[in-house]
Design a protein around this motif. Structure first.
Motif, PDB file in Angstrom:
ATOM      1  N   GLU A  12       0.612  -1.160  -0.093  1.00  0.00           N
ATOM      2  CA  GLU A  12      -0.130  -0.313   0.240  1.00  0.00           C
ATOM      3  C   GLU A  12       1.024   1.491  -0.006  1.00  0.00           C
ATOM      4  O   GLU A  12       2.562   0.850   0.431  1.00  0.00           O
ATOM      5  N   GLY A  13       0.380   2.311  -0.349  1.00  0.00           N
ATOM      6  CA  GLY A  13       1.119   3.709  -0.152  1.00  0.00           C
ATOM      7  C   GLY A  13       1.704   3.393  -1.580  1.00  0.00           C
ATOM      8  O   GLY A  13       3.182   4.387  -1.521  1.00  0.00           O
ATOM      9  N   LEU A  14       1.478   2.619  -2.315  1.00  0.00           N
ATOM     10  CA  LEU A  14       2.487   3.089  -3.745  1.00  0.00           C
ATOM     11  C   LEU A  14       2.903   3.792  -4.009  1.00  0.00           C
ATOM     12  O   LEU A  14       4.072   4.584  -4.766  1.00  0.00           O
ATOM     13  N   PHE A  15       1.849   4.715  -4.012  1.00  0.00           N
ATOM     14  CA  PHE A  15       2.183   5.834  -5.328  1.00  0.00           C
ATOM     15  C   PHE A  15       2.555   7.697  -4.134  1.00  0.00           C
ATOM     16  O   PHE A  15       3.008   8.369  -5.020  1.00  0.00           O
ATOM     17  N   TYR A  16       2.095   7.090  -2.822  1.00  0.00           N
ATOM     18  CA  TYR A  16       1.865   8.303  -2.367  1.00  0.00           C
ATOM     19  C   TYR A  16       3.511   8.945  -1.548  1.00  0.00           C
ATOM     20  O   TYR A  16       3.384   9.646  -0.234  1.00  0.00           O
ATOM     21  N   ASN A  17       3.545   7.585  -0.614  1.00  0.00           N
ATOM     22  CA  ASN A  17       4.718   7.429   0.942  1.00  0.00           C
ATOM     23  C   ASN A  17       5.719   7.184   0.018  1.00  0.00           C
ATOM     24  O   ASN A  17       6.617   7.368   1.044  1.00  0.00           O
ATOM     25  N   LEU A  18       6.266   6.609  -1.104  1.00  0.00           N
ATOM     26  CA  LEU A  18       7.896   6.785  -1.295  1.00  0.00           C
ATOM     27  C   LEU A  18       8.304   8.663  -2.238  1.00  0.00           C
ATOM     28  O   LEU A  18       6.939   9.371  -1.828  1.00  0.00           O
ATOM     29  N   ASP A  19       9.066   8.158  -1.938  1.00  0.00           N
ATOM     30  CA  ASP A  19       9.611   9.651  -2.998  1.00  0.00           C
ATOM     31  C   ASP A  19       9.167  10.731  -4.501  1.00  0.00           C
ATOM     32  O   ASP A  19       9.556   9.101  -4.824  1.00  0.00           O
ATOM     33  N   LEU A  20       8.684  11.131  -4.087  1.00  0.00           N
ATOM     34  CA  LEU A  20       8.509  11.361  -5.587  1.00  0.00           C
ATOM     35  C   LEU A  20       9.550  12.649  -6.474  1.00  0.00           C
ATOM     36  O   LEU A  20       9.128  13.293  -7.488  1.00  0.00           O
ATOM     37  N   HIS A  21      10.196  12.326  -5.609  1.00  0.00           N
ATOM     38  CA  HIS A  21      11.420  13.880  -6.426  1.00  0.00           C
ATOM     39  C   HIS A  21      12.361  13.369  -7.423  1.00  0.00           C
ATOM     40  O   HIS A  21      12.026  12.155  -7.522  1.00  0.00           O
ATOM     41  N   VAL A  22      12.382  13.791  -8.478  1.00  0.00           N
ATOM     42  CA  VAL A  22      12.795  13.546  -9.606  1.00  0.00           C
ATOM     43  C   VAL A  22      14.165  13.706  -9.806  1.00  0.00           C
ATOM     44  O   VAL A  22      14.749  12.977 -10.676  1.00  0.00           O
ATOM     45  N   TRP A  23      14.992  14.139  -9.174  1.00  0.00           N
ATOM     46  CA  TRP A  23      16.786  14.823  -8.768  1.00  0.00           C
ATOM     47  C   TRP A  23      17.122  13.947  -8.591  1.00  0.00           C
ATOM     48  O   TRP A  23      18.327  14.325  -8.686  1.00  0.00           O
ATOM     49  N   ASN A  24      16.760  12.996  -7.429  1.00  0.00           N
ATOM     50  CA  ASN A  24      17.781  11.851  -6.889  1.00  0.00           C
ATOM     51  C   ASN A  24      17.718  10.797  -7.418  1.00  0.00           C
ATOM     52  O   ASN A  24      18.117   9.807  -6.942  1.00  0.00           O
ATOM     53  N   ARG A  25      17.948  10.754  -8.845  1.00  0.00           N
ATOM     54  CA  ARG A  25      18.078   9.327  -9.850  1.00  0.00           C
ATOM     55  C   ARG A  25      18.912   9.583 -11.313  1.00  0.00           C
ATOM     56  O   ARG A  25      18.254  10.812 -10.961  1.00  0.00           O
ATOM     57  N   ILE A  26      19.999   9.007 -11.543  1.00  0.00           N
ATOM     58  CA  ILE A  26      19.389   8.739 -13.303  1.00  0.00           C
ATOM     59  C   ILE A  26      18.065   7.711 -13.969  1.00  0.00           C
ATOM     60  O   ILE A  26      18.277   6.529 -13.090  1.00  0.00           O
ATOM     61  N   TYR A  27      18.261   8.489 -14.990  1.00  0.00           N
ATOM     62  CA  TYR A  27      17.608   6.878 -15.677  1.00  0.00           C
ATOM     63  C   TYR A  27      18.327   6.725 -17.428  1.00  0.00           C
ATOM     64  O   TYR A  27      18.580   7.459 -17.588  1.00  0.00           O
ATOM     65  N   LYS A  28      17.944   5.301 -17.218  1.00  0.00           N
ATOM     66  CA  LYS A  28      18.372   4.675 -19.170  1.00  0.00           C
ATOM     67  C   LYS A  28      17.044   5.779 -19.588  1.00  0.00           C
ATOM     68  O   LYS A  28      15.914   5.851 -19.704  1.00  0.00           O
ATOM     69  N   ARG A  29      17.813   6.601 -20.845  1.00  0.00           N
ATOM     70  CA  ARG A  29      16.999   7.051 -21.755  1.00  0.00           C
ATOM     71  C   ARG A  29      16.258   6.291 -22.527  1.00  0.00           C
ATOM     72  O   ARG A  29      15.080   6.452 -22.692  1.00  0.00           O
ATOM     73  N   ASP A  30      16.988   4.800 -23.156  1.00  0.00           N
ATOM     74  CA  ASP A  30      16.484   4.362 -24.039  1.00  0.00           C
ATOM     75  C   ASP A  30      14.380   4.089 -23.028  1.00  0.00           C
ATOM     76  O   ASP A  30      13.796   3.646 -23.832  1.00  0.00           O
TER      77      ASP A  30
END
Length: 371
Positions: free
Chosen positions: A181-199
């Protein structure tokens, strides 16, 4: 329901790209910029001093009216890794989407222009990503208070242990399947503390909402849903600045309006991936949490209208839950602190409640009260 569609590139965007010394960058770093002349030098200096050199810096000038563009021009003239996109003011979401469209790196990262990074941030994140062929690598960050000049450690592993009894340090990997539970709101919703594979981002059409507040929820939740796992780097590599005047700390009625738009965008995304039915309860729990949060961020004069919009937006079942949540927390808050206008024996009085103690103020004149 309407279809979730990938936004077309803004035809009015003006892109400035100088010849670069690298054929293909390892990471494309996207920085939306709007009137941040006071902070931007510290941010950009932390980028050009990264120990990983094979980078490109895509700066989206989102219609700045201060000296930000002149500062950017100084960097682009001295470092061929810089690219500038000039566009009319459209918000961070559209700015970041436009940056993704021209990114050439194996991975993509996002940086806010009033923040900064440790010099080894992207080298450490990239090495872990390549070692594991990871779609996403996440790391910890420090929260810097611009008023008190103090730092606070934000440890994601501690958050998961506290909220979910989940110890990710055993494997340094987590996924949506780890949370009931809490999948979409209890986790970290920031975008800048990650890197993402472009493809991975491009092939799954993951993008930001086109609103001006909360636009990153769509992106982060899309990544969480569609990535088999997220690799965790247990180091503090990003410094997030909290300050007066930032979008997050600005209370306006439009922020509440954007909340409805953001939630609708996310719903269409779930439907486009045939995931809405599976995650319907999580979606509505997320919706109530976001709407409740904005409820308490609104100026007082807009709360009544906002509550009516919540009633229209939520189904009867979930609106009842929303009101129950509000009444429960509001009752607790009012026991601690509240200020009410009431009539007593035909006279207007104010009642101030502080830590359960009530103090009455009687009206003695126009807008004047006395104990």
């Amino acid at each position: 329901m309407g279809q979730y569609t990938h936004q077309k590139f803004d035809e009015q965007v003006d892109t400035m790209r100088f010849d670069r010394n690298i054929n293909k960058p390892k990471i494309s770093i996207i920085i939306p910029i709007y009137n941040v002349e006071k902070y931007i030098n510290k941010c950009l200096d932390s980028l050009i001093n990264q120990t990983l050199e094979e980078l490109e810096f895509i700066c989206i000038n989102d219609g700045s009216t201060d000296n930000s563009i002149n500062i950017l021009n100084n960097y682009i003239n001295n470092d061929s890794r810089f690219i500038i996109i000039n566009q009319s003011n459209q918000g961070q979401g559209i700015a970041r989407n436009n940056g993704i469209k021209i990114a050439k790196g194996e991975y993509i990262a996002f940086v806010d222009p009033d923040d900064w990074l440790e010099n080894s941030t992207f080298e450490k994140a990239y090495n872990l990503a390549i070692e594991n062929n990871a779609n996403v690598v996440q790391f910890n960050y420090l929260e810097y208070n611009d008023i008190s000049k103090t730092f606070k450690k934000i440890d994601f592993s501690e958050r998961l242990k506290k909220q979910y009894k989940l110890d990710i340090l055993k494997s340094n990997i987590y996924s949506k399947d780890d949370f009931k539970e809490g999948l979409f709101y209890n986790l970290d919703l920031h975008v800048w503390n990650r890197i993402y594979k472009r493809d991975f981002i491009i092939s799954n059409q993951i993008e930001f909402a086109h609103t001006r507040n909360g636009e990153d929820h769509l992106f982060v939740n899309g990544v969480l849903l569609l990535s088999d796992n997220i690799h965790f780097l247990n180091e503090y590599l990003y410094i997030y600045r909290t300050r007066e005047g930032s979008i997050v700390n600005t209370k306006t009625f439009m922020n509440g309006v954007y909340a409805f738009e953001d939630i609708n965008c996310f719903k269409k995304f779930l439907e486009s991936k045939n995931l809405f039915q599976k995650y319907e309860k999580d979606f509505y729990d997320y919706s109530m949490t976001i709407l409740f949060w904005h409820y308490h961020q609104l100026p007082a004069e807009y709360i009544s209208e906002y509550e009516k919009q919540c009633e229209k937006f939520l189904s009867n079942e979930y609106y009842k839950k929303f009101k129950k949540l509000f009444n429960k927390k509001n009752k607790f808050i009012h026991k601690i602190f509240s200020l009410k206008n009431i009539k007593e024996n035909g006279e207007k009085i104010k009642i101030l409640t502080i830590l359960g103690i009530q103090i009455k103020f009687n009206k003695i004149g126009k807008n004047k009260y006395r104990r």
